[in-house]
Design a protein around this motif. Structure first.
Motif, PDB file in Angstrom:
ATOM      1  N   VAL A 114       7.144  -3.467   4.436  1.00 37.80           N
ATOM      2  CA  VAL A 114       6.295  -2.334   4.057  1.00 37.80           C
ATOM      3  C   VAL A 114       6.908  -1.594   2.875  1.00 37.80           C
ATOM      4  O   VAL A 114       6.210  -1.247   1.902  1.00 37.80           O
ATOM      5  N   GLY A 115       8.235  -1.360   2.920  1.00 36.07           N
ATOM      6  CA  GLY A 115       8.898  -0.649   1.837  1.00 36.07           C
ATOM      7  C   GLY A 115       8.830  -1.393   0.520  1.00 36.07           C
ATOM      8  O   GLY A 115       8.601  -0.789  -0.544  1.00 36.07           O
ATOM      9  N   VAL A 116       9.024  -2.702   0.579  1.00 36.07           N
ATOM     10  CA  VAL A 116       8.987  -3.514  -0.639  1.00 36.07           C
ATOM     11  C   VAL A 116       7.586  -3.518  -1.238  1.00 36.07           C
ATOM     12  O   VAL A 116       7.415  -3.391  -2.461  1.00 36.07           O
ATOM     13  N   PHE A 117       6.562  -3.670  -0.400  1.00 35.28           N
ATOM     14  CA  PHE A 117       5.191  -3.672  -0.908  1.00 35.28           C
ATOM     15  C   PHE A 117       4.853  -2.341  -1.571  1.00 35.28           C
ATOM     16  O   PHE A 117       4.287  -2.307  -2.675  1.00 35.28           O
ATOM     17  N   ARG A 118       5.191  -1.244  -0.916  1.00 37.53           N
ATOM     18  CA  ARG A 118       4.857   0.062  -1.490  1.00 37.53           C
ATOM     19  C   ARG A 118       5.643   0.322  -2.770  1.00 37.53           C
ATOM     20  O   ARG A 118       5.100   0.850  -3.742  1.00 37.53           O
ATOM     21  N   ASN A 119       6.905  -0.069  -2.776  1.00 37.04           N
ATOM     22  CA  ASN A 119       7.725   0.124  -3.968  1.00 37.04           C
ATOM     23  C   ASN A 119       7.231  -0.754  -5.116  1.00 37.04           C
ATOM     24  O   ASN A 119       7.074  -0.291  -6.260  1.00 37.04           O
ATOM     25  N   GLY A 120       6.978  -2.033  -4.802  1.00 40.73           N
ATOM     26  CA  GLY A 120       6.543  -2.960  -5.841  1.00 40.73           C
ATOM     27  C   GLY A 120       5.198  -2.595  -6.423  1.00 40.73           C
ATOM     28  O   GLY A 120       4.994  -2.637  -7.641  1.00 40.73           O
ATOM     29  N   LEU A 121       4.264  -2.208  -5.565  1.00 37.41           N
ATOM     30  CA  LEU A 121       2.944  -1.817  -6.059  1.00 37.41           C
ATOM     31  C   LEU A 121       3.010  -0.534  -6.874  1.00 37.41           C
ATOM     32  O   LEU A 121       2.260  -0.360  -7.840  1.00 37.41           O
ATOM     33  N   THR A 122       3.917   0.372  -6.487  1.00 38.12           N
ATOM     34  CA  THR A 122       4.097   1.585  -7.274  1.00 38.12           C
ATOM     35  C   THR A 122       4.617   1.251  -8.666  1.00 38.12           C
ATOM     36  O   THR A 122       4.153   1.799  -9.677  1.00 38.12           O
ATOM     37  N   LEU A 123       5.600   0.344  -8.732  1.00 42.81           N
ATOM     38  CA  LEU A 123       6.132  -0.072 -10.029  1.00 42.81           C
ATOM     39  C   LEU A 123       5.057  -0.729 -10.885  1.00 42.81           C
ATOM     40  O   LEU A 123       5.084  -0.641 -12.119  1.00 42.81           O
ATOM     41  N   MET A 124       4.085  -1.375 -10.235  1.00 44.85           N
ATOM     42  CA  MET A 124       2.989  -2.016 -10.960  1.00 44.85           C
ATOM     43  C   MET A 124       1.890  -1.024 -11.328  1.00 44.85           C
ATOM     44  O   MET A 124       0.939  -1.390 -12.029  1.00 44.85           O
ATOM     45  N   GLY A 125       1.999   0.214 -10.834  1.00 41.91           N
ATOM     46  CA  GLY A 125       0.990   1.216 -11.135  1.00 41.91           C
ATOM     47  C   GLY A 125      -0.258   1.116 -10.286  1.00 41.91           C
ATOM     48  O   GLY A 125      -1.301   1.650 -10.661  1.00 41.91           O
ATOM     49  N   VAL A 126      -0.162   0.447  -9.114  1.00 42.35           N
ATOM     50  CA  VAL A 126      -1.315   0.304  -8.231  1.00 42.35           C
ATOM     51  C   VAL A 126      -1.489   1.598  -7.434  1.00 42.35           C
ATOM     52  O   VAL A 126      -0.532   2.120  -6.872  1.00 42.35           O
ATOM     53  N   PRO A 127      -2.707   2.158  -7.365  1.00 49.50           N
ATOM     54  CA  PRO A 127      -2.936   3.393  -6.603  1.00 49.50           C
ATOM     55  C   PRO A 127      -2.515   3.254  -5.141  1.00 49.50           C
ATOM     56  O   PRO A 127      -2.610   2.167  -4.545  1.00 49.50           O
ATOM     57  N   SER A 128      -2.088   4.355  -4.552  1.00 52.44           N
ATOM     58  CA  SER A 128      -1.559   4.341  -3.185  1.00 52.44           C
ATOM     59  C   SER A 128      -2.595   3.902  -2.163  1.00 52.44           C
ATOM     60  O   SER A 128      -2.239   3.336  -1.125  1.00 52.44           O
ATOM     61  N   VAL A 129      -3.885   4.128  -2.407  1.00 47.18           N
ATOM     62  CA  VAL A 129      -4.901   3.731  -1.447  1.00 47.18           C
ATOM     63  C   VAL A 129      -4.908   2.217  -1.255  1.00 47.18           C
ATOM     64  O   VAL A 129      -5.150   1.721  -0.144  1.00 47.18           O
ATOM     65  N   TYR A 130      -4.606   1.464  -2.297  1.00 49.03           N
ATOM     66  CA  TYR A 130      -4.546   0.007  -2.164  1.00 49.03           C
ATOM     67  C   TYR A 130      -3.296  -0.433  -1.411  1.00 49.03           C
ATOM     68  O   TYR A 130      -3.293  -1.487  -0.754  1.00 49.03           O
ATOM     69  N   GLN A 131      -2.237   0.360  -1.490  1.00 47.65           N
ATOM     70  CA  GLN A 131      -1.041   0.071  -0.712  1.00 47.65           C
ATOM     71  C   GLN A 131      -1.355   0.166   0.778  1.00 47.65           C
ATOM     72  O   GLN A 131      -0.925  -0.676   1.574  1.00 47.65           O
ATOM     73  N   ILE A 132      -2.122   1.183   1.149  1.00 43.01           N
ATOM     74  CA  ILE A 132      -2.523   1.348   2.548  1.00 43.01           C
ATOM     75  C   ILE A 132      -3.432   0.199   2.981  1.00 43.01           C
ATOM     76  O   ILE A 132      -3.311  -0.336   4.092  1.00 43.01           O
ATOM     77  N   LEU A 133      -4.332  -0.213   2.090  1.00 37.55           N
ATOM     78  CA  LEU A 133      -5.239  -1.319   2.382  1.00 37.55           C
ATOM     79  C   LEU A 133      -4.461  -2.597   2.667  1.00 37.55           C
ATOM     80  O   LEU A 133      -4.711  -3.292   3.661  1.00 37.55           O
ATOM     81  N   ILE A 134      -3.496  -2.913   1.820  1.00 36.10           N
ATOM     82  CA  ILE A 134      -2.715  -4.137   1.985  1.00 36.10           C
ATOM     83  C   ILE A 134      -1.885  -4.081   3.262  1.00 36.10           C
ATOM     84  O   ILE A 134      -1.762  -5.079   3.990  1.00 36.10           O
ATOM     85  N   THR A 135      -1.321  -2.918   3.576  1.00 35.01           N
ATOM     86  CA  THR A 135      -0.549  -2.774   4.807  1.00 35.01           C
ATOM     87  C   THR A 135      -1.427  -3.043   6.026  1.00 35.01           C
ATOM     88  O   THR A 135      -1.006  -3.720   6.978  1.00 35.01           O
TER      89      THR A 135
END
Length: 330
Positions: free
Chosen positions: A291-312
């Motif tokens: 979970v931490g890696v996905f959220r960190n990696g997506l943040t570095l890619m500039g992906v909005p947080s709502v998509y991070q929740i979706l993927i989780t």
């Protein structure tokens, strides 16, 4: 004259359950490595010691909460209240230290006592009154939330003494800064692994989760095991609260509102079965890191947080579906 039979259920031996309890952590580990490889190709900042240290800091609170959640889920229970119990513990610690002038050590003990008491209450309601864990912990979630808001007056507590934020301090390994809180989290995982794998109480916990009636017939005090499990989980939630205070530097009455779901996510992604009796504590650590890696990696890619929740959410459904299919096939 009739004598009581001591025959154990056929095919049941709690001392050999450990040979079968692990759903291999190879799958979650491969998923974690695959995620790291993917994000390394997307951002040159991902594969740095500083970034990995940041990921560990970001997951250490939920990671410790997930230790207690793992113990509960291994007994085929669930704890929805852990995030709010943690929040109540942080408010008790910070209010006593800042506004009541209590020494930091005594404030910490008081906070741990409160969270442990809530764990004991959860366990007692489940084992003595037979209220399902889902309902019990849903109720104590609301109670802990209300008490947190009442005791704090819905106000953040700041100006903490340095002793309460010590775990947020760091030391350097080469050019990478590592917090003492991260070391404590990893130490707790090692200790929990040792207890589960190398001690009789750990074997009993797996036996109760696998088949409580069969465990009872072999002489394992199932009610005591369950009560102790929830009580220890409450104590662990208190430790997670100390890490939260050290990381944020304040006592926040609104903290922990979604950490219960995050901790369940870490446990499920790590391969622990929601039906109890199977799982590995290091799998939980891997799940938290995923979970931490996905959220960190997506943040570095500039992906909005709502998509991070979706993927989780998608990852959780896949993990639970895999567990269900595995049970059916076996």
């Amino acid at each position: 004259m009739m004598t009581r039979s001591t025959t154990q259920p056929a095919g049941f031996n709690p001392l050999t359950l450990l040979k079968h309890h692990n759903i291999g952590i190879l799958g979650p580990l491969l998923a974690l490595l695959a995620a790291c490889v993917f994000f390394a190709t997307q951002s040159d900042r991902f594969l740095t010691g500083q970034n990995f240290s940041l990921i560990l800091q970001q997951v250490m609170v939920v990671g410790v909460l997930a230790i207690g959640q793992t113990l509960v889920i291994l007994t085929s229970g669930i704890d929805l209240s852990n995030g709010m119990i943690m929040a109540l513990g942080t408010i008790v610690v910070t209010k006593l230290a800042v506004e009541s002038g209590l020494p930091a050590g005594l404030s910490i003990l008081a906070g741990l006592a409160v969270t442990t008491l809530f764990g004991l209450i959860n366990g007692a309601l489940f084992t003595r009154i037979k209220v399902p864990p889902f309902i019990v912990t849903l109720g104590t979630l609301n109670i802990a939330f209300a008490l947190t808001q009442i005791y704090s007056n819905a106000q953040t507590v700041s100006g903490l003494p340095s002793a309460l934020t010590f775990l947020g301090n760091s030391f350097r390994v080469g050019s990478t800064a590592i917090t003492y809180g991260t070391v404590l989290m990893l130490g707790l995982y090692l200790l929990t692994w040792f207890i589960l794998q190398r001690t009789a109480p750990g074997r009993h916990l797996y036996a109760v989760g696998n088949n409580p009636e069969a465990a009872r017939l072999t002489g394992i005090p199932t009610q005591r095991v369950l009560l102790l499990t929830y009580t220890i989980a409450g104590f662990i939630y208190g430790i997670a609260g100390l890490l939260l205070v050290a990381r944020t530097g304040v006592g926040d009455p609104n903290a922990g509102s979604t950490d219960n779901l995050d901790s369940i996510t870490a446990v499920v992604l790590g391969g622990t079965s929601l039906f109890g009796g199977r799982g590995n504590i290091f799998g939980t650590l891997i799940g938290a890191l995923i979970v931490g890696v996905f959220r960190n990696g997506l943040t570095l890619m500039g992906v909005p947080s709502v998509y991070q929740i979706l993927i989780t959410g998608v990852l959780v459904i896949l993990a639970v579906a895999t567990d269900q299919l595995s049970r059916r096939s076996s």
